[in-house]
Design a protein around this motif. Structure first.
Motif, PDB file in Angstrom:
ATOM      1  N   LEU A 147       0.761  -1.220   0.032  1.00  0.00           N
ATOM      2  CA  LEU A 147       0.035   0.062   0.108  1.00  0.00           C
ATOM      3  C   LEU A 147       0.764   1.129   0.110  1.00  0.00           C
ATOM      4  O   LEU A 147       1.814   1.484   0.955  1.00  0.00           O
ATOM      5  N   CYS A 195      -1.491  -1.133  -4.143  1.00  0.00           N
ATOM      6  CA  CYS A 195      -2.549  -0.157  -4.127  1.00  0.00           C
ATOM      7  C   CYS A 195      -1.834   1.143  -3.921  1.00  0.00           C
ATOM      8  O   CYS A 195      -1.072   1.344  -3.135  1.00  0.00           O
ATOM      9  N   TRP A 226      -6.758   4.426  -5.811  1.00  0.00           N
ATOM     10  CA  TRP A 226      -8.012   5.027  -5.155  1.00  0.00           C
ATOM     11  C   TRP A 226      -8.076   6.491  -5.532  1.00  0.00           C
ATOM     12  O   TRP A 226      -7.190   6.883  -6.157  1.00  0.00           O
ATOM     13  N   CYS A 230      -7.958  10.052  -1.316  1.00  0.00           N
ATOM     14  CA  CYS A 230      -7.047   8.825  -0.513  1.00  0.00           C
ATOM     15  C   CYS A 230      -5.799   9.516  -0.115  1.00  0.00           C
ATOM     16  O   CYS A 230      -4.910   9.462  -1.103  1.00  0.00           O
ATOM     17  N   TRP A 236      -6.596   5.855   5.618  1.00  0.00           N
ATOM     18  CA  TRP A 236      -6.758   5.133   4.433  1.00  0.00           C
ATOM     19  C   TRP A 236      -6.062   3.674   4.327  1.00  0.00           C
ATOM     20  O   TRP A 236      -6.685   2.874   4.007  1.00  0.00           O
ATOM     21  N   TRP A 237      -4.968   3.426   5.049  1.00  0.00           N
ATOM     22  CA  TRP A 237      -4.621   2.012   4.874  1.00  0.00           C
ATOM     23  C   TRP A 237      -5.309   1.010   5.677  1.00  0.00           C
ATOM     24  O   TRP A 237      -5.394  -0.068   5.287  1.00  0.00           O
ATOM     25  N   GLN A 240      -8.020   0.176   2.974  1.00  0.00           N
ATOM     26  CA  GLN A 240      -7.465  -0.774   2.152  1.00  0.00           C
ATOM     27  C   GLN A 240      -7.346  -2.196   2.708  1.00  0.00           C
ATOM     28  O   GLN A 240      -7.414  -3.125   1.822  1.00  0.00           O
ATOM     29  N   TYR A 243     -10.665  -3.846   2.743  1.00  0.00           N
ATOM     30  CA  TYR A 243     -11.058  -3.884   1.509  1.00  0.00           C
ATOM     31  C   TYR A 243     -10.259  -5.279   0.602  1.00  0.00           C
ATOM     32  O   TYR A 243     -10.857  -6.218   0.199  1.00  0.00           O
TER      33      TYR A 243
END
Length: 252
Positions: A147, A195, A226, A230, A236-237, A240, A243
């Motif tokens: 990420l 990502c 994203w 983001c 945000w991590w 992710q 997800y």
């Protein structure tokens, strides 16, 4: 949640290395902290809360280790020749010392005689290291969650290039990989998620460059971008991880 602390002497690094282990059973996950990070960052920044359902259910055991970024990628005032060789010692510590230790522990805890491979996970520069481990050693690592990483060694070593830098710069060695290389079908039997966000402090261009190389080589990976909201940050991590983890933990 079961939590253990270990300090072990590393022959590769000639120093003690610390780690924390979260969980009682399940597949092994190696967590690489962010730049200059420590083994306790997984817990201190709250990542344990996101992983808790999987840890407490016995699906994963997370091994959080130390970086040596301050001696390698971050030490821009020192000789890059020696810095990259010190980094290579850290890679050897992981592949030759940490991974066997992880294997032995998960085999014992799960009653296995083999192991399902190691997932490697990191954010920011931790994602850079995680991707490097996954693509260099597909014999050891079968899952990747990277990420907000940067996938060229130029980030740490600028314009300096030698054979050891090349071997640790994902964009360079994957870009130079022949289409008939035996690692490519090996990658394609595994699962990788890469990502990047497109908001504040994110640097998605490196991820786009890597995406193009993966497509050109026929290497299957889930590369996801994203939105512009983001940012390069833990909140945000966390999202992710929530997800992508179900996909990575599904063995189908």
């Amino acid at each position: 949640m079961e939590v253990q602390y270990r300090k072990q002497y590393s022959q590769a690094l000639n120093r003690d290395m610390e780690c924390k282990i979260y969980g009682h059973a399940g597949r092994p996950v190696l967590y690489i902290p962010c730049q200059d990070g420590r083994f306790f960052d997984f817990e201190n920044f709250g990542m344990t809360e996101v992983w808790a359902p999987y840890i407490e259910a016995g699906q994963v055991m997370v091994f959080s280790i130390d970086t040596i970024d301050k001696e390698t990628w971050s030490d821009s005032n020192s000789d890059p020749y020696w810095r990259i060789r010190r980094y290579e010692q850290w890679i050897t510590y992981i592949t030759d010392e940490m991974v066997p230790f992880m294997r032995d522990m998960v085999n014992e805890r799960n009653g296995w005689t083999g192991y399902p491979g190691v997932m490697v996970f990191g954010c920011s520069l931790g994602a850079t290291h995680a991707a490097n481990l996954y693509f260099r050693r597909p014999d050891l690592f079968d899952r990747l969650l990277a990420l907000s990483g940067i996938y060229t060694a130029e980030y740490g070593f600028g314009s300096y290039m030698d054979e050891v830098v090349y071997e640790n710069s994902v964009i360079h060695y994957l870009g130079g990989m022949p289409l008939d290389h035996p690692y490519i079908p090996l990658y394609n039997r595994k699962k990788a998620v890469i990502c990047a966000g497109q908001g504040p402090w994110e640097l998605p261009d490196s991820t786009r460059q890597l995406q193009g190389i993966l497509q050109d080589k026929g290497i299957q990976a889930w590369v996801d971008f994203w939105g512009y909201d983001c940012s390069h940050d833990w909140c945000w991590w966390f999202k992710q991880v929530e997800y992508f983890l179900p996909y990575l933990l599904n063995n189908e």
